[in-house]
Write an enzyme that holds these catalytic residues in place. Sequence first.
Site, PDB file in Angstrom:
ATOM      1  N   CYS A   2       0.829  -1.206   0.000  1.00 29.73           N
ATOM      2  CA  CYS A   2       0.000   0.000   0.000  1.00 29.73           C
ATOM      3  C   CYS A   2       0.863   1.255   0.000  1.00 29.73           C
ATOM      4  O   CYS A   2       2.017   1.228   0.408  1.00 29.73           O
ATOM      5  CB  CYS A   2      -0.862   0.012   1.249  1.00 29.73           C
ATOM      6  SG  CYS A   2      -1.657  -1.547   1.575  1.00 29.73           S
ATOM      7  N   ARG A  27       2.577   0.505  -6.044  1.00 26.64           N
ATOM      8  CA  ARG A  27       2.732  -0.231  -4.786  1.00 26.64           C
ATOM      9  C   ARG A  27       1.492  -1.023  -4.403  1.00 26.64           C
ATOM     10  O   ARG A  27       1.542  -1.848  -3.497  1.00 26.64           O
ATOM     11  CB  ARG A  27       3.060   0.747  -3.655  1.00 26.64           C
ATOM     12  CG  ARG A  27       4.362   1.449  -3.854  1.00 26.64           C
ATOM     13  CD  ARG A  27       4.616   2.368  -2.699  1.00 26.64           C
ATOM     14  NE  ARG A  27       4.822   1.600  -1.485  1.00 26.64           N
ATOM     15  CZ  ARG A  27       5.869   1.698  -0.708  1.00 26.64           C
ATOM     16  NH1 ARG A  27       6.829   2.519  -1.016  1.00 26.64           N
ATOM     17  NH2 ARG A  27       5.967   0.989   0.389  1.00 26.64           N
ATOM     18  N   TRP A  73      -3.253  -2.446  -1.152  1.00 28.69           N
ATOM     19  CA  TRP A  73      -3.033  -3.836  -1.590  1.00 28.69           C
ATOM     20  C   TRP A  73      -3.582  -4.678  -0.452  1.00 28.69           C
ATOM     21  O   TRP A  73      -3.076  -4.628   0.669  1.00 28.69           O
ATOM     22  CB  TRP A  73      -1.535  -4.093  -1.800  1.00 28.69           C
ATOM     23  CG  TRP A  73      -1.247  -5.462  -2.321  1.00 28.69           C
ATOM     24  CD1 TRP A  73      -1.265  -5.863  -3.626  1.00 28.69           C
ATOM     25  CD2 TRP A  73      -0.892  -6.621  -1.554  1.00 28.69           C
ATOM     26  NE1 TRP A  73      -0.949  -7.195  -3.716  1.00 28.69           N
ATOM     27  CE2 TRP A  73      -0.716  -7.688  -2.461  1.00 28.69           C
ATOM     28  CE3 TRP A  73      -0.702  -6.867  -0.195  1.00 28.69           C
ATOM     29  CZ2 TRP A  73      -0.364  -8.975  -2.059  1.00 28.69           C
ATOM     30  CZ3 TRP A  73      -0.357  -8.145   0.216  1.00 28.69           C
ATOM     31  CH2 TRP A  73      -0.187  -9.179  -0.721  1.00 28.69           C
ATOM     32  N   ASN A  99      -0.468   1.412   6.525  1.00 27.85           N
ATOM     33  CA  ASN A  99       0.274   0.353   5.833  1.00 27.85           C
ATOM     34  C   ASN A  99       0.818  -0.573   6.908  1.00 27.85           C
ATOM     35  O   ASN A  99       1.337  -0.104   7.918  1.00 27.85           O
ATOM     36  CB  ASN A  99       1.481   0.907   5.072  1.00 27.85           C
ATOM     37  CG  ASN A  99       1.082   1.661   3.835  1.00 27.85           C
ATOM     38  OD1 ASN A  99      -0.088   1.694   3.478  1.00 27.85           O
ATOM     39  ND2 ASN A  99       2.053   2.276   3.190  1.00 27.85           N
ATOM     40  N   GLY A 100       0.771  -1.880   6.667  1.00 27.93           N
ATOM     41  CA  GLY A 100       1.311  -2.820   7.647  1.00 27.93           C
ATOM     42  C   GLY A 100       0.231  -3.779   8.100  1.00 27.93           C
ATOM     43  O   GLY A 100      -0.817  -3.905   7.464  1.00 27.93           O
ATOM     44  N   GLU A 487      13.425 -18.068 -12.964  1.00 29.06           N
ATOM     45  CA  GLU A 487      13.016 -16.692 -13.258  1.00 29.06           C
ATOM     46  C   GLU A 487      12.045 -16.662 -14.448  1.00 29.06           C
ATOM     47  O   GLU A 487      11.059 -15.920 -14.439  1.00 29.06           O
ATOM     48  CB  GLU A 487      14.267 -15.844 -13.522  1.00 29.06           C
ATOM     49  CG  GLU A 487      14.027 -14.399 -13.910  1.00 29.06           C
ATOM     50  CD  GLU A 487      13.271 -13.572 -12.865  1.00 29.06           C
ATOM     51  OE1 GLU A 487      13.043 -14.062 -11.747  1.00 29.06           O
ATOM     52  OE2 GLU A 487      12.880 -12.447 -13.198  1.00 29.06           O
ATOM     53  N   LYS A 491       8.239 -15.212 -14.212  1.00 27.46           N
ATOM     54  CA  LYS A 491       7.750 -14.126 -15.086  1.00 27.46           C
ATOM     55  C   LYS A 491       6.466 -14.538 -15.801  1.00 27.46           C
ATOM     56  O   LYS A 491       5.511 -13.772 -15.868  1.00 27.46           O
ATOM     57  CB  LYS A 491       8.792 -13.751 -16.152  1.00 27.46           C
ATOM     58  CG  LYS A 491       9.995 -12.982 -15.715  1.00 27.46           C
ATOM     59  CD  LYS A 491       9.747 -11.531 -15.387  1.00 27.46           C
ATOM     60  CE  LYS A 491       9.560 -11.366 -13.911  1.00 27.46           C
ATOM     61  NZ  LYS A 491      10.721 -11.158 -13.115  1.00 27.46           N
ATOM     62  N   GLU A 494       3.486 -14.640 -13.341  1.00 25.29           N
ATOM     63  CA  GLU A 494       2.965 -13.389 -12.791  1.00 25.29           C
ATOM     64  C   GLU A 494       2.380 -12.467 -13.849  1.00 25.29           C
ATOM     65  O   GLU A 494       1.437 -11.737 -13.576  1.00 25.29           O
ATOM     66  CB  GLU A 494       4.012 -12.664 -11.936  1.00 25.29           C
ATOM     67  CG  GLU A 494       5.171 -12.120 -12.699  1.00 25.29           C
ATOM     68  CD  GLU A 494       6.144 -11.347 -11.828  1.00 25.29           C
ATOM     69  OE1 GLU A 494       5.726 -10.718 -10.861  1.00 25.29           O
ATOM     70  OE2 GLU A 494       7.352 -11.380 -12.143  1.00 25.29           O
ATOM     71  N   HIS A 510      13.229 -37.049 -11.146  1.00 24.01           N
ATOM     72  CA  HIS A 510      12.864 -37.490  -9.798  1.00 24.01           C
ATOM     73  C   HIS A 510      11.431 -37.109  -9.438  1.00 24.01           C
ATOM     74  O   HIS A 510      11.071 -37.131  -8.272  1.00 24.01           O
ATOM     75  CB  HIS A 510      13.852 -36.916  -8.778  1.00 24.01           C
ATOM     76  CG  HIS A 510      15.254 -37.389  -9.009  1.00 24.01           C
ATOM     77  ND1 HIS A 510      15.664 -38.668  -8.746  1.00 24.01           N
ATOM     78  CD2 HIS A 510      16.326 -36.755  -9.548  1.00 24.01           C
ATOM     79  CE1 HIS A 510      16.936 -38.810  -9.088  1.00 24.01           C
ATOM     80  NE2 HIS A 510      17.358 -37.660  -9.577  1.00 24.01           N
ATOM     81  N   LYS A 608       4.289  -3.791  -6.420  1.00 24.17           N
ATOM     82  CA  LYS A 608       5.711  -3.662  -6.759  1.00 24.17           C
ATOM     83  C   LYS A 608       6.613  -3.837  -5.552  1.00 24.17           C
ATOM     84  O   LYS A 608       7.673  -4.423  -5.657  1.00 24.17           O
ATOM     85  CB  LYS A 608       5.954  -2.305  -7.423  1.00 24.17           C
ATOM     86  CG  LYS A 608       7.370  -2.090  -7.919  1.00 24.17           C
ATOM     87  CD  LYS A 608       7.728  -3.066  -9.013  1.00 24.17           C
ATOM     88  CE  LYS A 608       9.151  -2.900  -9.512  1.00 24.17           C
ATOM     89  NZ  LYS A 608       9.582  -4.097 -10.280  1.00 24.17           N
TER      90      LYS A 608
END
Length: 613
Positions: A2, A27, A73, A99-100, A487, A491, A494, A510, A608
Amino acid sequence: MCGIVATIGLGPAIPVLLDGLRRLEYRGYDSAGLAVVDGGQLTLHRQVGRVRELARQVPGTLPGHVGIAHTRWATHGKVTQANAHPHVDADRRIAVVHNGIIENMGVLKARLQASGVVFRSETDSEILVHLISRYYAGEDGVPAGDPLAAVRAALRVVRGTWGIAVLFADEPDMIIAARNGSPLVVGLGDGQTYLASDPHALIAYTRRVVFLEDGDVARIDARGVQTFQLDGGLVDSVIETMDEVWGDEDSGDYPHLMLKEIYEQPEALERCLSGRIVPAGGTAKLGGLDMAPKDLAKLSRVGLLGCGTAFHACQVGVQLIEQLARVPAKAEIASEFRHRNPLVDPDALFFALSQSGETADTLGAVREIQVKGGTVMGIVNVVGSSIARSCGRGVYIHSGPEMAVASTKAFSNMISALAVFTLMLARQRTLSAYDGRLYVEQLLAVPDLVRRYLENPGPIDTLVEWVKDAGLVLFLGRGLSAPVAAEGALKLMEVAYVPCIAYPSGEMKHGPIALLETGSPVIVIAPRDELRDKTLSNLQECKARGARVAIIHTEGDDIAQHADLSIAVPETSPFFSPLLTVLPLQLLAYRTGLALGCDIDRPRNLAKSVTVE
Ligand code: F6R
């Protein structure tokens, strides 16, 4: 996560709040809201969705010179208007943005409800406004009508993390703010003061800032800020000047920020290397580490910590450090490290890797190392961010602003900063000047190779057709290509919401091989290195089960003939191959997201910077 923005002073609040929210939107973008006070009345606007939806609802002429705003968020409670911030008390005289996370929400909420408080949201944050309201009314011997005392009293009973801004309809000349684990910065203007969770929101207004520290409670008015400890006296406010200030979020000639940032990689890499390489000596210098050669020589081990993409960069880094400098190195996910009561060797050097410099778990890992007497430095993009400030020493990766939620150029620059560190360390140990010069030559050539690949990226669109409707995509790679595979999978998940898994190639047999059916898409990362032939065997195993295999390989390598689709990247030293092989995977994620109509720069459920645990 947030974002918070607030302002008080001579000018109208609304333009500053909306502009700040727009800058902070990366954010968190589940909902947005603001509250202003004018003529003793508190006005509240909240909206699900983007800041532009909120801006449509708020009259541009809304009066008021003091206000607080928030972009959310969701952590506790769904994405609804009722859960959007600010939250207000029963009489609509006090508003809070937070925020938090309030960890003892359950017990506090039950207590407040038992005493008649009606909750209008599912959030933990709403608890704060009701507590503050009670103490403002004089509960528990707190002086009635004292905003600072009321906020302090409320914060004494909550447990968790917070960055808050509190607005009182009866006190239009001040905003109360407090920080514990969630960053806040005060901006000092001329007759106007600002508050934000990220200095980026303030750049249009001022560069003179005061960073609040954990445990601070601040009284902000048009003249500036007075900071107190939660349980103590006045704290000296240190005014700093923001030097490196990033401009607005703007995709320029590109349709999306992510694509722009992918294509910015050559210049970003050049910036990261610039001034740090000593070609004649085949070595490097990193001034920000402030370490003498004898300190480097006695390092017992190196620990690299990060989350998500930054963790994948850590996994590349440990291999460089062990293979070239012959120093034991370990990569660890910060959220695991911080909670496992780790052993911290005083002769070890830890690095915390973070684009934003605000990731709560990485910051938590930094604190854990510091508490245990260890040495930790940042490898960070955002100058002046919480991790950079907490570490005090480190390396800025100089990617420039990375605003798309999916990290691309920061990944490359983290690896390149670690490559520079590895060179420094290796020259203290085993690497000769001759080999050092060779390494330097190859490293300095990478930005141009990246540029060359991006000009002609190969048949990415064919691969998009393979993966866009796939139930699962398997990514494989060995050695330095294993984190690249991870990676690539991250990508694609997301940005395009395609289910993916990544495995070190040798591990596939395996278990994950059981998932392969005729036509299953498998993407193998196999640059020309000493593991290439082993990876080729794994590729054959996939084909034998009917999978469709795409290979990302070094230009001119005949390994291509074994795959159904091949994408070639320019040849570099095997040590730097991740900087090339990751590029097609970034483009694949981007173009698949595009083909599926996804919101590329703002993927669902993400933010972000992840400032909560
Ligand atoms: C993936 C991504 C995230 C971040 C992670 C750490 O594209 O962006 O996985 O890498 O949240 O963020 P920073 O680097 O800011 O600590």
